[in-house]
Design a protein around this motif. Structure first.
Motif, PDB file in Angstrom:
ATOM      1  N   VAL A 291       0.192  -0.002  -4.935  1.00  0.00           N
ATOM      2  CA  VAL A 291       0.726  -0.050  -3.566  1.00  0.00           C
ATOM      3  C   VAL A 291      -0.392   0.192  -2.558  1.00  0.00           C
ATOM      4  O   VAL A 291      -0.516  -0.525  -1.558  1.00  0.00           O
ATOM      5  N   ASN A 292      -1.214   1.187  -2.815  1.00  0.00           N
ATOM      6  CA  ASN A 292      -2.306   1.481  -1.893  1.00  0.00           C
ATOM      7  C   ASN A 292      -3.348   0.367  -1.879  1.00  0.00           C
ATOM      8  O   ASN A 292      -3.929   0.068  -0.832  1.00  0.00           O
ATOM      9  N   ALA A 293      -3.590  -0.260  -3.014  1.00  0.00           N
ATOM     10  CA  ALA A 293      -4.505  -1.408  -3.046  1.00  0.00           C
ATOM     11  C   ALA A 293      -3.948  -2.545  -2.197  1.00  0.00           C
ATOM     12  O   ALA A 293      -4.692  -3.194  -1.452  1.00  0.00           O
ATOM     13  N   TRP A 294      -2.655  -2.791  -2.289  1.00  0.00           N
ATOM     14  CA  TRP A 294      -2.024  -3.823  -1.461  1.00  0.00           C
ATOM     15  C   TRP A 294      -2.213  -3.512   0.022  1.00  0.00           C
ATOM     16  O   TRP A 294      -2.574  -4.383   0.809  1.00  0.00           O
ATOM     17  N   VAL A 295      -1.975  -2.277   0.397  1.00  0.00           N
ATOM     18  CA  VAL A 295      -2.132  -1.877   1.796  1.00  0.00           C
ATOM     19  C   VAL A 295      -3.569  -2.096   2.246  1.00  0.00           C
ATOM     20  O   VAL A 295      -3.823  -2.632   3.326  1.00  0.00           O
ATOM     21  N   LEU A 296      -4.536  -1.717   1.405  1.00  0.00           N
ATOM     22  CA  LEU A 296      -5.949  -1.845   1.784  1.00  0.00           C
ATOM     23  C   LEU A 296      -6.414  -3.304   1.829  1.00  0.00           C
ATOM     24  O   LEU A 296      -7.315  -3.640   2.596  1.00  0.00           O
TER      25      LEU A 296
ATOM     26  N   ALA B   8      -6.823   5.231   0.049  1.00  0.00           N
ATOM     27  CA  ALA B   8      -7.810   4.866  -0.978  1.00  0.00           C
ATOM     28  C   ALA B   8      -8.117   6.072  -1.852  1.00  0.00           C
ATOM     29  O   ALA B   8      -8.189   5.956  -3.084  1.00  0.00           O
ATOM     30  N   LEU B   9      -8.276   7.229  -1.236  1.00  0.00           N
ATOM     31  CA  LEU B   9      -8.550   8.451  -1.998  1.00  0.00           C
ATOM     32  C   LEU B   9      -7.390   8.789  -2.932  1.00  0.00           C
ATOM     33  O   LEU B   9      -7.606   9.119  -4.101  1.00  0.00           O
ATOM     34  N   GLU B  10      -6.161   8.696  -2.442  1.00  0.00           N
ATOM     35  CA  GLU B  10      -4.994   8.964  -3.282  1.00  0.00           C
ATOM     36  C   GLU B  10      -4.977   8.039  -4.493  1.00  0.00           C
ATOM     37  O   GLU B  10      -4.709   8.473  -5.617  1.00  0.00           O
ATOM     38  N   ALA B  11      -5.250   6.770  -4.262  1.00  0.00           N
ATOM     39  CA  ALA B  11      -5.240   5.792  -5.348  1.00  0.00           C
ATOM     40  C   ALA B  11      -6.349   6.088  -6.357  1.00  0.00           C
ATOM     41  O   ALA B  11      -6.123   6.069  -7.572  1.00  0.00           O
TER      42      ALA B  11
ATOM     43  N   MET C 181      -2.210   2.979 -26.503  1.00  0.00           N
ATOM     44  CA  MET C 181      -1.693   3.344 -25.179  1.00  0.00           C
ATOM     45  C   MET C 181      -2.805   3.908 -24.299  1.00  0.00           C
ATOM     46  O   MET C 181      -2.929   3.541 -23.140  1.00  0.00           O
ATOM     47  N   PHE C 182      -3.636   4.783 -24.872  1.00  0.00           N
ATOM     48  CA  PHE C 182      -4.717   5.365 -24.082  1.00  0.00           C
ATOM     49  C   PHE C 182      -5.777   4.321 -23.717  1.00  0.00           C
ATOM     50  O   PHE C 182      -6.315   4.344 -22.604  1.00  0.00           O
ATOM     51  N   LEU C 183      -6.058   3.396 -24.630  1.00  0.00           N
ATOM     52  CA  LEU C 183      -7.005   2.311 -24.313  1.00  0.00           C
ATOM     53  C   LEU C 183      -6.462   1.421 -23.198  1.00  0.00           C
ATOM     54  O   LEU C 183      -7.189   1.048 -22.266  1.00  0.00           O
ATOM     55  N   CYS C 184      -5.196   1.075 -23.287  1.00  0.00           N
ATOM     56  CA  CYS C 184      -4.564   0.235 -22.269  1.00  0.00           C
ATOM     57  C   CYS C 184      -4.553   0.939 -20.913  1.00  0.00           C
ATOM     58  O   CYS C 184      -4.908   0.342 -19.895  1.00  0.00           O
ATOM     59  N   ALA C 185      -4.142   2.195 -20.896  1.00  0.00           N
ATOM     60  CA  ALA C 185      -4.064   2.946 -19.640  1.00  0.00           C
ATOM     61  C   ALA C 185      -5.448   3.111 -19.008  1.00  0.00           C
ATOM     62  O   ALA C 185      -5.612   2.927 -17.794  1.00  0.00           O
ATOM     63  N   GLY C 186      -6.428   3.455 -19.827  1.00  0.00           N
ATOM     64  CA  GLY C 186      -7.790   3.611 -19.302  1.00  0.00           C
ATOM     65  C   GLY C 186      -8.338   2.303 -18.749  1.00  0.00           C
ATOM     66  O   GLY C 186      -8.972   2.283 -17.694  1.00  0.00           O
ATOM     67  N   GLY C 187      -8.092   1.188 -19.442  1.00  0.00           N
ATOM     68  CA  GLY C 187      -8.554  -0.117 -18.972  1.00  0.00           C
ATOM     69  C   GLY C 187      -7.872  -0.544 -17.688  1.00  0.00           C
ATOM     70  O   GLY C 187      -8.517  -1.051 -16.761  1.00  0.00           O
ATOM     71  N   ALA C 188      -6.560  -0.338 -17.609  1.00  0.00           N
ATOM     72  CA  ALA C 188      -5.819  -0.684 -16.390  1.00  0.00           C
ATOM     73  C   ALA C 188      -6.304   0.155 -15.206  1.00  0.00           C
ATOM     74  O   ALA C 188      -6.479  -0.363 -14.089  1.00  0.00           O
ATOM     75  N   ALA C 189      -6.539   1.428 -15.453  1.00  0.00           N
ATOM     76  CA  ALA C 189      -7.018   2.305 -14.383  1.00  0.00           C
ATOM     77  C   ALA C 189      -8.393   1.874 -13.889  1.00  0.00           C
ATOM     78  O   ALA C 189      -8.651   1.849 -12.680  1.00  0.00           O
ATOM     79  N   ALA C 190      -9.267   1.510 -14.807  1.00  0.00           N
ATOM     80  CA  ALA C 190     -10.609   1.056 -14.420  1.00  0.00           C
ATOM     81  C   ALA C 190     -10.537  -0.233 -13.601  1.00  0.00           C
ATOM     82  O   ALA C 190     -11.234  -0.376 -12.587  1.00  0.00           O
ATOM     83  N   ALA C 191      -9.688  -1.160 -14.009  1.00  0.00           N
ATOM     84  CA  ALA C 191      -9.549  -2.421 -13.269  1.00  0.00           C
ATOM     85  C   ALA C 191      -9.006  -2.178 -11.868  1.00  0.00           C
ATOM     86  O   ALA C 191      -9.501  -2.764 -10.889  1.00  0.00           O
ATOM     87  N   LEU C 192      -8.017  -1.323 -11.744  1.00  0.00           N
ATOM     88  CA  LEU C 192      -7.465  -1.037 -10.424  1.00  0.00           C
ATOM     89  C   LEU C 192      -8.446  -0.269  -9.547  1.00  0.00           C
ATOM     90  O   LEU C 192      -8.458  -0.444  -8.327  1.00  0.00           O
ATOM     91  N   CYS C 193      -9.263   0.587 -10.146  1.00  0.00           N
ATOM     92  CA  CYS C 193     -10.319   1.264  -9.371  1.00  0.00           C
ATOM     93  C   CYS C 193     -11.228   0.233  -8.719  1.00  0.00           C
ATOM     94  O   CYS C 193     -11.576   0.360  -7.547  1.00  0.00           O
ATOM     95  N   GLY C 194     -11.593  -0.777  -9.481  1.00  0.00           N
ATOM     96  CA  GLY C 194     -12.418  -1.854  -8.933  1.00  0.00           C
ATOM     97  C   GLY C 194     -11.729  -2.552  -7.780  1.00  0.00           C
ATOM     98  O   GLY C 194     -12.365  -2.873  -6.761  1.00  0.00           O
ATOM     99  N   LEU C 195     -10.438  -2.798  -7.900  1.00  0.00           N
ATOM    100  CA  LEU C 195      -9.688  -3.456  -6.830  1.00  0.00           C
ATOM    101  C   LEU C 195      -9.667  -2.605  -5.560  1.00  0.00           C
ATOM    102  O   LEU C 195      -9.805  -3.129  -4.454  1.00  0.00           O
ATOM    103  N   ILE C 196      -9.521  -1.303  -5.722  1.00  0.00           N
ATOM    104  CA  ILE C 196      -9.529  -0.404  -4.561  1.00  0.00           C
ATOM    105  C   ILE C 196     -10.881  -0.487  -3.855  1.00  0.00           C
ATOM    106  O   ILE C 196     -10.953  -0.600  -2.627  1.00  0.00           O
ATOM    107  N   PHE C 197     -11.962  -0.449  -4.621  1.00  0.00           N
ATOM    108  CA  PHE C 197     -13.294  -0.530  -4.020  1.00  0.00           C
ATOM    109  C   PHE C 197     -13.527  -1.877  -3.349  1.00  0.00           C
ATOM    110  O   PHE C 197     -14.127  -1.945  -2.270  1.00  0.00           O
TER     111      PHE C 197
ATOM    112  N   LEU D  96       6.412   9.761  -4.954  1.00  0.00           N
ATOM    113  CA  LEU D  96       5.570   9.249  -6.037  1.00  0.00           C
ATOM    114  C   LEU D  96       4.448  10.224  -6.379  1.00  0.00           C
ATOM    115  O   LEU D  96       4.161  10.470  -7.553  1.00  0.00           O
ATOM    116  N   ALA D  97       3.823  10.781  -5.355  1.00  0.00           N
ATOM    117  CA  ALA D  97       2.724  11.721  -5.592  1.00  0.00           C
ATOM    118  C   ALA D  97       3.229  12.972  -6.311  1.00  0.00           C
ATOM    119  O   ALA D  97       2.602  13.452  -7.260  1.00  0.00           O
TER     120      ALA D  97
END
Length: 169
Positions: free
Chosen positions: A158-163, A54-57, A12-28, A119-120
């Motif tokens: 959601v924030n990535a979609w907006v950006l 972007a900061l919130e995400a 679970m922690f590996l999956c969550a960390g990987g998903a978070a890293a991938a989405l960080c890239g999408l935000i950037f 959500l926040a």
């Protein structure tokens, strides 16, 4: 597997960390592709609504990544992990406060503002519950983290979609 020790939670922690890293890239990527449009929009509106999104995400995803990395530490003491989760809960409280002030001076969509605030705040509350119950040894402990992670990833998506898309409308 128990909610009060990290044994059995590795996937679970590996999956969550990987998903978070991938989405960080999408935000950037979203910011870099649309940075001129975002900055022009914010200059017109006189506020930092898009860079704020972007900061919130990024904060939400950073919290998921950090908790995942620390939780993957071999033989970590549950009290240390609880303290770290609580520290991150405190840091995540910045997003609901920031969301509360989003849109001041303009007439935003009330549903959008309520959803962002909800959500926040939900991320903060689930992290707080995870940390307190982990420290107490009852009340769910680590079982609260998937809920917090799902909420954080939802905020980021959601924030990535907006950006990426809504900025260009």
């Amino acid at each position: 597997m128990t909610g009060y020790a990290t044994g059995g939670w590795t996937d679970m922690f590996l999956c969550a960390g990987g998903a978070a890293a991938a989405l960080c890239g999408l935000i950037f990527v979203g910011l870099s592709v649309n940075i001129r449009t975002v900055l022009d929009m914010e200059k017109r509106e006189g506020q930092s609504s898009m860079t704020g999104r972007a900061l919130e995400a990024l904060v939400a995803l950073l919290i998921v990544s950090l908790i995942s990395v620390v939780a993957l530490t071999p033989a970590i003491n549950p009290d240390v992990l609880a303290a770290f989760v609580l520290l991150n809960a405190a840091a995540s409280a910045i997003s609901p406060v920031r969301a509360a002030y989003t849109g001041r001076g303009r007439s935003p969509n009330p549903t959008e503002v309520i959803l962002r605030r909800f959500l926040a705040a939900a991320v903060t509350l689930t992290l707080l519950t995870a940390g307190v119950s982990l420290a107490a040894g009852h009340g769910g402990g680590l079982y609260w983290l998937p809920a917090a992670f799902v909420l954080a990833v939802t905020i980021a998506a959601v924030n990535a979609w907006v950006l990426l898309v809504e900025v260009l409308r």
